[in-house]
Design an enzyme around this catalytic site. Structure first.
Site, PDB file in Angstrom:
ATOM      1  N   LYS A 194      38.232  65.212  40.700  1.00  0.00           N
ATOM      2  CA  LYS A 194      39.411  65.781  40.041  1.00  0.00           C
ATOM      3  C   LYS A 194      38.996  66.635  38.855  1.00  0.00           C
ATOM      4  O   LYS A 194      38.413  66.125  37.897  1.00  0.00           O
ATOM      5  CB  LYS A 194      40.363  64.696  39.538  1.00  0.00           C
ATOM      6  CG  LYS A 194      41.661  65.298  38.994  1.00  0.00           C
ATOM      7  CD  LYS A 194      42.471  64.351  38.133  1.00  0.00           C
ATOM      8  CE  LYS A 194      42.172  64.497  36.662  1.00  0.00           C
ATOM      9  NZ  LYS A 194      42.705  65.723  36.047  1.00  0.00           N
ATOM     10  N   GLY A 246      34.431  63.192  29.633  1.00  0.00           N
ATOM     11  CA  GLY A 246      35.647  63.424  28.865  1.00  0.00           C
ATOM     12  C   GLY A 246      35.592  62.681  27.547  1.00  0.00           C
ATOM     13  O   GLY A 246      34.506  62.451  27.011  1.00  0.00           O
ATOM     14  N   GLY A 251      37.143  57.106  28.319  1.00  0.00           N
ATOM     15  CA  GLY A 251      35.982  56.405  28.860  1.00  0.00           C
ATOM     16  C   GLY A 251      36.128  54.900  28.716  1.00  0.00           C
ATOM     17  O   GLY A 251      35.816  54.128  29.631  1.00  0.00           O
ATOM     18  N   GLU A 399      35.405  63.459  16.213  1.00  0.00           N
ATOM     19  CA  GLU A 399      35.114  64.634  17.027  1.00  0.00           C
ATOM     20  C   GLU A 399      36.315  65.577  17.006  1.00  0.00           C
ATOM     21  O   GLU A 399      37.432  65.172  17.294  1.00  0.00           O
ATOM     22  CB  GLU A 399      34.816  64.211  18.468  1.00  0.00           C
ATOM     23  CG  GLU A 399      34.417  65.378  19.338  1.00  0.00           C
ATOM     24  CD  GLU A 399      34.045  64.951  20.759  1.00  0.00           C
ATOM     25  OE1 GLU A 399      34.721  64.091  21.325  1.00  0.00           O
ATOM     26  OE2 GLU A 399      33.059  65.502  21.287  1.00  0.00           O
TER      27      GLU A 399
END
Lengths: 489, 293, 306
Positions: A194, A246, A251, A399
């Site tokens: 995906k 990702g 995660g 981040e």
């Protein structure tokens, strides 16, 4: 002055005329279906969503929204293909299919590059010279492994896993698909992949290439959609392994949701990587490395060197040079070959970045932004640095995934090692120094999966990539990248 | 008059010391015959916490130690084990093993340490690589220790289960916190005495006895534990382990093996607790001419 | 304008900034990727033409040959009116007199190589005489060579002093200091030699004599431009740059201009501060200019070779 001169130029500036990459040769359909069992099929929900060019905010095409039912169809097709065909295909034949895909990608490289730029906002020189060639080379590299797996794992018998579910991010759409699919196929698995919802197009072009390559039906299936589609893959009972790139947040959700199953998992997650400039560094190249580290791909790089550490003796000179260099960066149309900084991938991401810039200002950090002007239309963020920050600032800890750099100074090596490692992440780090013994000291003590010494943001199919700590586990690329897709008996 | 035997007090092992559990609790597991094995420390959450702190403190020094030296120390463990062989055999028999099984278990345990001692200065060469990147850079990958590892040993064995998990972890430069077999805890603590007299730095291996059910939650959720190693058969337990590990993305390795078999040991058990670090550096190619060759 | 560095505090040249060659190659690759099109290209080509030091440095040079070159310097391609002249002609000292006469009143400068060009292997007294002779013949600019042997032996003071003395002998003439980068080999050396030359009073720093390969690679020029920028930052003194040797086509010239533009800024984009030392570049630039005017690809048969 007059003795030598011809006409004295007053505020003369030599600006570059637009150099737009042509888009007339593109072959983009108005609507894209799901790629299941070697055919493009409509989604069971009949729902489609728009994919937007972030540089113009205009619709490029429509993408099918795959549901649980579609995922189930794809997994079944992948299982059938695994049992009936792919696991019975000899390794050397497997290799030839993968080589063929690589060649077809090369032949259509320019089209792929332009579509990547349209769909993602990244500059054409990057998709043309980095993303697409690396994606092709990744297939070339892993193709050759298919019939040599025993050499990668001495003294062990190597088996494929079965059906692998793969979920890729929007920052390097085709490259990440290549990172996932190539080793999976080489090791003898079948795939349900995906792509990210904002950047599905090149994965769908890859589906066309895979179809043209004659790869047996169902060996690779591409299911587009949103997070719910991804969740359906993660939770599907007949999947043997999940590979995800990702955010760390997602995660963790994945690791949790596959607890209690025998699914294997590899995760490539976030980062807040340190880029460290020592006082004996090659300064001009280091400044270029800082720029590559944080402004490459608009900072949408999990390994971005988003925390700059400069030794005090050279801090002023480095920061001044960096600011001057930032002013030279050209922000604008990603299709223009002279653009250095393209568009932010989506409206949502632009908001996230702008929120962080606000947090930085609110927390008292000193902001400096490139004097280059961004276009009015489209999602753009001007390259930004924050000085006067401390470890405890949120913009230093979290981040941002955009062209935003924090700058800290340090005095001693021990201090910078401690600060650099003081993060839940551990993906990458940069070190700039002229002294080998010092470089090796730092490189061995920094807790990060990739160390760039006197360079930054370099990638190669032969070179393993992946993080320590909350940056994930498993490696992609190189010999080590095979481990994620095999069982050792 | 018959001499009165001096009984041993089984304590726990944290940071190179043998404290009693801070909770002051104990339990008395029984053997098959219904005899009390000993008063064994029933460790608490706080003991888990202290053990993690000790393991973290020991990690820097242990992981940076020369590989050769780590090999020497693992070999030393085997030597000391060999010297105390009879004690382990007696304990195993007391905990329910037959004499021949007990002897075999101790022998395999000793040999297992010899096996992993030999790997210490070799696994980097097998697990590492030089990567021929297309650009003008030198690029190499090396394995590095993951960090602090939580070890949940096989409930069914007193010694070999523990040895089989701990040896590859410390051979690879990690430090660990071991939850010993709850029902057969004696060998674990005697093994701690072996470690204590084998040049193993304090805190590299920490061993706790008590209720696994009680300790598993603070251990698997601990944010300063980097990985978990588990050997057992409980699926529910596995699920809980993986779910808690997602909190900070611990690397989880689950083994289901008959450890007494001498070939159930290998390089990839070291690899399971290694991170691959890849380093790039430019190669200055002055002149770029191959005519110098 | 001539640079006066007599009151500037000297740095320790052994500590000149380090250069990472692979990093420089990446920097240069970015400049080479710039797409120079349309008006930018037209403007760039004219600038390039106007920055050329039309050069003949042969043992077989004669007054006749030099006169023809001087004519070309003023009339690069008369078929297309309005073209700029080149910046200068660059000749041996013995040819300065004839060049000065041939270029009188044209605005085209006369540059003379000097100091026992190209090797520089003569005593200082000879180099001084060489220089003074060229100046007395009317040279506007002196292109001296540094003592590479001394430099490579680490005798930086010797190299520095020699440049300073020649500078004095130049009088009103502007001094270009040739590093002969092909013999310095490393970019660290190129950077150090650039610093020495600038602190000793160079008005221009120049890559090469044209007699040694490699000559003006973009990597070398990049390092020298960065040295100029750092010198400007530290002292406030502006120094010119002259890549020489190997820049034989328009594309390379335009890439060089892109690099100057981005490293130093557009204030360096005039022949007062930037020159190309080249013999065959002029015709290629002319062909490109005609191509942009007419849209037709050109043949060298239509462009004079002098």
């Amino acid at each position: 002055m007059a003795k030598q001169g011809n006409k004295k130029n007053k505020a003369f500036s030599w600006d570059y005329a637009p150099a737009l990459e042509g888009i007339s040769h593109l072959n983009i359909k108005e609507k894209y279906d799901l790629f299941i069992d070697g055919k493009f099929v409509k989604p069971s929900s009949c729902k489609y969503f728009d994919t937007i060019n972030p540089a113009t905010e205009e619709r490029i095409s429509q993408i099918a929204h795959g549901s649980e039912i579609d995922v189930d169809k794809a997994v079944k097709a992948a299982r059938r293909a695994y049992v009936n065909v792919w696991s019975k295909t000899s390794p050397s034949e497997r290799a030839k299919y993968i080589y063929r895909i690589a060649r077809l990608m090369q032949e259509r490289a320019r089209e792929l590059a332009v579509i990547e730029t349209l769909d993602s906002g990244k500059v054409i020189t990057e998709s043309r010279d980095i993303d697409i060639p690396l994606a092709c080379n990744h297939f070339f590299y892993y193709a050759g492994w298919a019939d040599k797996l025993e050499y990668a794992f001495p003294n062990r018998k190597v088996e494929s896993l079965g059906v692998v579910g793969q979920i890729t991010p929007w920052n390097f759409p085709l490259l990440m698909a290549a990172w996932k699919i190539a080793p999976a196929l080489a090791a003898g698995n079948t795939v349900v992949l995906k792509p990210a919802e904002t950047t599905s197009l090149t994965a769908l072009k890859l589906a066309e290439i895979i179809k043209d390559s004659g790869l047996p039906n169902g060996v690779v299936n591409i299911i587009t959609g949103y997070g719910d589609t991804g969740a359906a893959i993660v939770n599907h009972k007949d999947i043997n392994k999940i590979a995800f790139t990702g955010s760390t947040q997602v995660g963790k959700i994945i690791q949790k949701s596959i607890a209690g199953t025998d699914k294997r998992v590899t995760l490539e997650l976030g980062g807040k990587s340190a880029n460290i400039i020592l006082d004996d560094a090659p300064i001009d190249q280091a400044v270029e490395g800082i720029v590559n580290g944080i402004f490459f791909n608009q900072g949408h790089v999990c390994s971005a060197g988003s925390r700059l550490f400069v030794q005090e003796g050279v801090a002023d000179i480095v920061i001044n040079k960096l600011k001057r260099r930032m002013d030279k960066l050209i922000i604008g149309d990603p299709l223009d070959k002279n653009t250095d900084v393209g568009a932010i991938n989506s409206k949502e991401q632009l908001k996230t970045i702008n929120d962080y810039i606000k947090i930085g200002k609110d927390q008292g950090a000193k902001i400096h932004q490139s004097s280059s002007k961004a276009p009015k239309k489209g999602y753009y963020c001007v390259p930004t640095i924050f000085t006067d920050v401390a470890q405890s600032n949120r913009i230093v800890q979290e981040e941002i995934f955009g062209p935003v750099l924090t700058v800290q100074t340090f005095r001693t090596i021990d201090e910078v090692i401690q600060k650099a490692n003081n993060s839940p992440y551990g993906l990458a780090a940069g070190i700039w120094s002229d002294k080998g013994s010092r470089v090796f000291n730092l490189s061995s003590k920094l807790k990060a999966g990739v160390i760039w010494a006197n360079t930054y943001n370099k990638f190669d199919p032969t070179s393993p990539f992946g993080g320590y700590k909350e940056s994930g586990f498993g490696r992609e690329g190189g010999l080590h990248g095979l481990r994620a897709y095999v069982n050792l008996k | 008059m018959k001499r009165l035997e001096v009984l041993k007090t089984y304590k726990i092992y944290i940071g190179g010391k043998f404290p009693r559990t801070e909770s002051g609790r104990y339990y008395t597991p029984l053997n098959k015959k219904g005899e009390q094995l000993a008063s064994v420390s029933q460790s608490s959450r706080k003991d888990v916490r202290n053990a993690v702190v000790a393991a973290r403190k020991a990690f820097g020094g242990w992981s940076e130690r020369a590989a050769f030296n780590r090999g020497q120390i693992l070999y030393r463990i085997a030597e000391i084990l060999e010297g105390r062989k009879l004690q382990f055999i007696e304990e195993l028999i007391f905990q329910g093993s037959s004499k021949s099984n007990a002897e075999k278990e101790v022998n395999v345990s000793i040999d297992r340490f010899i096996y992993y001692a030999g790997w210490c200065d070799k696994y980097s060469q097998i697990l590492g690589s030089v990567n021929p990147v297309a650009s003008s850079h030198f690029n190499f990958s090396v394995p590095e220790a993951t960090g602090v590892v939580g070890v949940i040993t096989d409930q069914t064995s007193s010694l070999i289960g523990l040895v089989s998990l701990v040896a590859p972890i410390i051979a690879g430069g990690n430090t660990c916190i071991v939850l010993a077999s709850e029902s057969k805890p004696l060998c674990a603590i005697t093994f701690a005495e072996v470690l204590n007299s084998s040049d193993v730095p304090d805190g590299v291996v920490n061993i706790l006895t008590g209720s696994q059910e009680e300790m598993i939650e603070p251990l698997t959720t601990h944010m300063d534990v980097n990985a978990m190693s588990y050997s057992g058969i409980s699926k529910n337990f596995e699920k809980q382990l993986k779910e808690s590990s997602a909190l900070n993305l611990k690397r989880v390795s689950i083994y289901s093996k008959d450890w007494i078999k001498s070939d159930n040991q290998d390089l990839y058990m070291i690899a399971d607790f290694q991170e691959i670090k890849t380093t790039w550096h430019p190669i200055e190619n002055i002149g770029g001419s191959s005519s110098f060759y | 304008m001539k640079n006066d560095t007599t009151n500037i505090v000297l740095p320790d040249f052994s500590k000149s900034p380090r250069i990472d060659k692979v990093g420089v190659e990446e920097q240069v690759a970015k400049f080479q990727k710039r797409s120079v099109k349309a008006e930018t290209k037209k403007q760039g080509l004219r600038m390039a033409l106007n920055m050329i030091d039309l050069t003949t440095l042969e043992g077989k040079d004669t007054p006749g040959k030099v006169k023809q070159l001087c004519y070309k310097a003023q009339h690069v391609h008369d078929i297309l009116p309005g073209l700029p002249k080149v910046a200068a002609v660059c000749v041996y000292p013995s040819m300065v007199g004839v060049s000065v006469k041939a270029l009188a009143g044209s605005g085209v400068k006369v540059a003379s190589v000097s100091t026992a060009f190209p090797s520089g292997q003569s005593p200082l007294s000879v180099k001084l005489m060489d220089t003074k002779f060229a100046v007395s013949e009317g040279a506007d600019e002196i292109d001296m060579v540094i003592s590479r042997g001394k430099f490579l032996s680490g005798e930086y003071n010797f190299v520095f002093d020699e440049i300073a003395v020649i500078k004095e002998a130049c009088g009103e003439a502007r001094l270009k200091v040739i590093l002969e980068t092909g013999e310095l080999v490393t970019l660290d050396n190129v950077r150090r030699a650039s610093d020495i030359a600038m602190y000793a009073g160079a008005d221009f720093i120049k890559t090469s004599t044209g007699k040694i390969q490699p000559a003006a690679t973009m990597q070398v020029t990049c390092v020298m431009l960065e040295a100029i920028r750092d010198f400007m930052d530290t002292t406030g003194i502006k120094v010119g740059m002259k890549p020489a040797g190997g820049i034989s086509n328009s594309k390379l010239a335009l890439h060089n201009l892109v690099m100057v533009n981005e490293v130093l800024g557009s204030e360096w984009l005039s022949n007062e501060w930037f020159r190309f030392g080249a013999s065959s570049l002029a015709n290629d630039v002319l062909m490109q200019i005609i191509k942009t005017e007419t849209g037709v690809y050109q043949s060298s048969n239509y462009f004079s070779i002098d």
